[in-house]
Design a protein around this motif. Sequence first.
Motif, PDB file in Angstrom:
ATOM      1  N   LEU A  53       0.821  -1.445  -0.381  1.00  0.00           N
ATOM      2  CA  LEU A  53       0.234  -0.112   0.182  1.00  0.00           C
ATOM      3  C   LEU A  53       0.897   1.429  -0.118  1.00  0.00           C
ATOM      4  O   LEU A  53       0.773   2.157  -0.173  1.00  0.00           O
ATOM      5  CB  LEU A  53      -0.704   0.277   1.311  1.00  0.00           C
ATOM      6  CG  LEU A  53      -2.229  -0.802   1.002  1.00  0.00           C
ATOM      7  CD1 LEU A  53      -3.270  -0.790   2.643  1.00  0.00           C
ATOM      8  CD2 LEU A  53      -2.679  -0.751   0.051  1.00  0.00           C
ATOM      9  N   VAL A  54       1.821   1.091   1.003  1.00  0.00           N
ATOM     10  CA  VAL A  54       2.247   2.136   0.829  1.00  0.00           C
ATOM     11  C   VAL A  54       2.977   2.352  -0.294  1.00  0.00           C
ATOM     12  O   VAL A  54       3.535   3.715  -0.882  1.00  0.00           O
ATOM     13  CB  VAL A  54       3.966   2.263   2.192  1.00  0.00           C
ATOM     14  CG1 VAL A  54       5.301   3.301   2.168  1.00  0.00           C
ATOM     15  CG2 VAL A  54       2.986   2.062   3.393  1.00  0.00           C
ATOM     16  N   ARG A  55       3.836   1.475  -1.226  1.00  0.00           N
ATOM     17  CA  ARG A  55       4.847   1.613  -2.743  1.00  0.00           C
ATOM     18  C   ARG A  55       3.304   2.246  -3.747  1.00  0.00           C
ATOM     19  O   ARG A  55       3.754   2.979  -4.046  1.00  0.00           O
ATOM     20  CB  ARG A  55       4.817   0.169  -3.151  1.00  0.00           C
ATOM     21  CG  ARG A  55       6.013   0.245  -4.864  1.00  0.00           C
ATOM     22  CD  ARG A  55       6.059  -0.793  -5.100  1.00  0.00           C
ATOM     23  NE  ARG A  55       5.109  -1.470  -4.959  1.00  0.00           N
ATOM     24  CZ  ARG A  55       4.701  -2.964  -4.736  1.00  0.00           C
ATOM     25  NH1 ARG A  55       5.350  -4.071  -4.222  1.00  0.00           N
ATOM     26  NH2 ARG A  55       3.468  -4.004  -5.342  1.00  0.00           N
ATOM     27  N   PRO A  74       0.232  11.897   4.540  1.00  0.00           N
ATOM     28  CA  PRO A  74       0.748  10.870   5.257  1.00  0.00           C
ATOM     29  C   PRO A  74      -0.367   9.667   5.284  1.00  0.00           C
ATOM     30  O   PRO A  74      -1.689   9.720   5.719  1.00  0.00           O
ATOM     31  CB  PRO A  74       1.219  11.106   6.664  1.00  0.00           C
ATOM     32  CG  PRO A  74       0.338  12.166   6.690  1.00  0.00           C
ATOM     33  CD  PRO A  74      -0.648  13.526   5.439  1.00  0.00           C
ATOM     34  N   LEU A  75       0.879   8.206   5.181  1.00  0.00           N
ATOM     35  CA  LEU A  75      -0.793   7.316   5.493  1.00  0.00           C
ATOM     36  C   LEU A  75      -0.795   7.066   6.524  1.00  0.00           C
ATOM     37  O   LEU A  75      -0.013   6.875   7.780  1.00  0.00           O
ATOM     38  CB  LEU A  75       0.334   6.128   4.341  1.00  0.00           C
ATOM     39  CG  LEU A  75      -0.957   4.979   4.631  1.00  0.00           C
ATOM     40  CD1 LEU A  75      -2.502   5.108   3.647  1.00  0.00           C
ATOM     41  CD2 LEU A  75      -0.076   3.381   3.865  1.00  0.00           C
ATOM     42  N   ARG A  76      -2.440   7.344   7.695  1.00  0.00           N
ATOM     43  CA  ARG A  76      -2.107   6.908   9.455  1.00  0.00           C
ATOM     44  C   ARG A  76      -2.653   5.235   9.073  1.00  0.00           C
ATOM     45  O   ARG A  76      -3.375   4.401   9.051  1.00  0.00           O
ATOM     46  CB  ARG A  76      -2.468   7.594   9.628  1.00  0.00           C
ATOM     47  CG  ARG A  76      -2.656   8.890   9.582  1.00  0.00           C
ATOM     48  CD  ARG A  76      -3.941  10.244   9.934  1.00  0.00           C
ATOM     49  NE  ARG A  76      -3.756   9.886  11.515  1.00  0.00           N
ATOM     50  CZ  ARG A  76      -3.179  10.565  12.304  1.00  0.00           C
ATOM     51  NH1 ARG A  76      -1.937  11.744  11.400  1.00  0.00           N
ATOM     52  NH2 ARG A  76      -2.466   9.979  13.403  1.00  0.00           N
ATOM     53  N   GLY A  83       9.869   3.674   4.816  1.00  0.00           N
ATOM     54  CA  GLY A  83       9.034   4.284   4.210  1.00  0.00           C
ATOM     55  C   GLY A  83       8.943   5.594   4.471  1.00  0.00           C
ATOM     56  O   GLY A  83       8.101   5.873   6.243  1.00  0.00           O
ATOM     57  N   VAL A  84       8.157   6.830   3.310  1.00  0.00           N
ATOM     58  CA  VAL A  84       8.008   8.193   3.558  1.00  0.00           C
ATOM     59  C   VAL A  84       6.627   8.294   3.763  1.00  0.00           C
ATOM     60  O   VAL A  84       6.332   7.927   2.899  1.00  0.00           O
ATOM     61  CB  VAL A  84       8.504   8.619   2.518  1.00  0.00           C
ATOM     62  CG1 VAL A  84       8.725  10.027   2.418  1.00  0.00           C
ATOM     63  CG2 VAL A  84      10.854   8.050   2.159  1.00  0.00           C
ATOM     64  N   TYR A 115      -7.236   6.834  11.311  1.00  0.00           N
ATOM     65  CA  TYR A 115      -6.994   5.970   9.897  1.00  0.00           C
ATOM     66  C   TYR A 115      -7.390   5.275   8.871  1.00  0.00           C
ATOM     67  O   TYR A 115      -8.456   5.244   9.039  1.00  0.00           O
ATOM     68  CB  TYR A 115      -6.462   4.573  11.300  1.00  0.00           C
ATOM     69  CG  TYR A 115      -5.986   5.321  12.525  1.00  0.00           C
ATOM     70  CD1 TYR A 115      -4.840   5.886  13.145  1.00  0.00           C
ATOM     71  CD2 TYR A 115      -6.398   5.156  14.272  1.00  0.00           C
ATOM     72  CE1 TYR A 115      -4.084   6.005  14.663  1.00  0.00           C
ATOM     73  CE2 TYR A 115      -5.930   5.303  14.870  1.00  0.00           C
ATOM     74  CZ  TYR A 115      -4.356   5.744  15.408  1.00  0.00           C
ATOM     75  OH  TYR A 115      -3.969   6.029  16.627  1.00  0.00           O
ATOM     76  N   HIS A 116      -6.394   5.540   8.364  1.00  0.00           N
ATOM     77  CA  HIS A 116      -6.003   4.614   6.366  1.00  0.00           C
ATOM     78  C   HIS A 116      -6.686   2.981   6.642  1.00  0.00           C
ATOM     79  O   HIS A 116      -7.214   3.030   6.081  1.00  0.00           O
ATOM     80  CB  HIS A 116      -5.727   5.233   5.221  1.00  0.00           C
ATOM     81  CG  HIS A 116      -5.345   6.871   5.669  1.00  0.00           C
ATOM     82  ND1 HIS A 116      -4.400   8.223   6.067  1.00  0.00           N
ATOM     83  CD2 HIS A 116      -6.048   7.728   4.786  1.00  0.00           C
ATOM     84  CE1 HIS A 116      -4.375   8.703   5.565  1.00  0.00           C
ATOM     85  NE2 HIS A 116      -5.812   9.015   4.620  1.00  0.00           N
ATOM     86  N   ILE A 117      -5.347   2.703   7.862  1.00  0.00           N
ATOM     87  CA  ILE A 117      -5.316   1.028   8.313  1.00  0.00           C
ATOM     88  C   ILE A 117      -5.652   0.957   9.536  1.00  0.00           C
ATOM     89  O   ILE A 117      -4.459   1.573   9.979  1.00  0.00           O
ATOM     90  CB  ILE A 117      -4.039   0.793   7.144  1.00  0.00           C
ATOM     91  CG1 ILE A 117      -4.753   1.284   5.942  1.00  0.00           C
ATOM     92  CG2 ILE A 117      -4.060  -0.346   7.532  1.00  0.00           C
ATOM     93  CD1 ILE A 117      -2.768   1.300   5.196  1.00  0.00           C
TER      94      ILE A 117
END
Length: 535
Positions: free
Chosen positions: A181-183, A189-191, A216-217, A239-241
């Motif tokens: 998912l990060v990629r 930002p992914l929370r 991870g950025v 949160y997203h995840i």
Amino acid sequence: MYTDPLISKLMADGSIDAFDVMLGRKIQENRGKWLGIYVARAFRQGHMAVEIKGPEFFPSIESVFAEDGASPLDSLAAATMKGEICKDVFNEAFASGQLIVEGSCIALPHAHVVEVQLAKEMARLSVATPYIRVPGNQIDESLNEGQSLAVVGAMKKALCLITGGPGTGKTYTAGVFLRCLVRDTSVRPLRVAVVAPTGRAVQTLEASIRRMVDGGVGVIIEAKTIHGLVASSKSFVPYHIVIIDECSMIDSDVMLQLLQRLHSGTRVLMLGDPDQLPSIDPGQPFFEFLKVAKEEKRISHFALTECRRTTSEQLLDLANLVRTGDSYQFSEWFASKNGKDVSCVECTTQDEWHQAQKLIENEIVLPWAGELSVQESMAQLRRATLLTTGRKGPFGTESINKRSSTSRGKFSPVLCVKNSYQLGVMNGDIGVLERSGQIDHIHFHHCSVPAVLCPRIEKAHAMTIHKSQGGEFETVVIVIPPGACCDRRLIYTAITRAKQRVVLIGRRSDFVQALERRDERMSTLSQRLRAELSC
């Protein structure tokens, strides 16, 4: 004090107590008490409802009124209670609202409300469209086939259940899912929240997940216990995840509070082992979700089967025999196994139990009596432990740990039983107490703290099987004392703590009876969830 002779008898036997009687009378104020006592006791044992179909009761009268250590319920007492309860089922006591009746199922109002709401929340999250959409199915080559299917499947749904035994890579799979998912997403930002029922489980989960997305950025990872997450917000959490570990340990009330705080569209991964112990408090929602997932495509479920914790075929075979409840093969195994990876010690006489105590002392206590360094004592902590079914009795944790305290060693194993967020020490953490001439210290795998500052600790040469859940040891000695109340999930949980070797101590017949018993909790959640998904 009690005019009912049956109440007096059962209180003397230890089958009920004054609290049971008080609850029964509160539930049924006008007349009759046994239905109230039966429902209340069943709830205290984890059942969210009871079911009465004519002469058939689930859970059975005998199981509800036969606590570990109490006298067995005789047939006359059981028949008397059944007769009284069946009369009460049709009286006007239900009009007071103290019990909820739906068909043949009866529940306390609180349990009924929890199951109704939990089904709605689970259905809401299951059918939602994920906020974060990702293209493609590029998967890490380090995954096995089952893990690859789980990651690809989890990408397609907002909510996914991933199950598997110890060492099958549930956490690793969740980490790869997050890394993908990060990629592949531009959301920044992914929370991410990583949560679990206990502090120790949270620390383990967080360490694994952070390793997977190291560097991870634009990723913010927050680790909390479920209670901590619930307490952090009275509404939805940002949160997203959300990755939830050890889901089999989560009771219905806590699961509801957690799901109510998740936005529709939040990506949710639930990780757990359906063959391990259920929650201590009422309900087993994760098991109920899995029942529905097996027949309902809108709930994604992937089972991991390849164990990487141990290479021992004997341990894997033993765990599988217990998990499937194959009592005949297990009995044959118990009678013949005394090898490098699995040893079975039959104890039927007083002398054999005395010899078992010596074996326990040699395996568990004496290694701590030598001149050890801090590093050696920490290694010993992971090397061996003794697991038993309860705290009381000659082979309960209290007695074994008391006998072990005579050891003259400088170090001894301890178990933390209370969270201390300031110190970073959590309930369930295992450490080493170092006695010195000045200030005693407790060394944990991640920190060392003065013993006087540490929250409540217990000696831990021996632990209950419940307390060991989530732990790993090279050697596990498992004791089932005579008369212990246990089922196959308890034995399975204990065996799967071991990486290299297991020693089983007790009567073969007690182990066999445990394998033939898989205590199920009565619940209406799966039926309600099916109904919600069909709407």
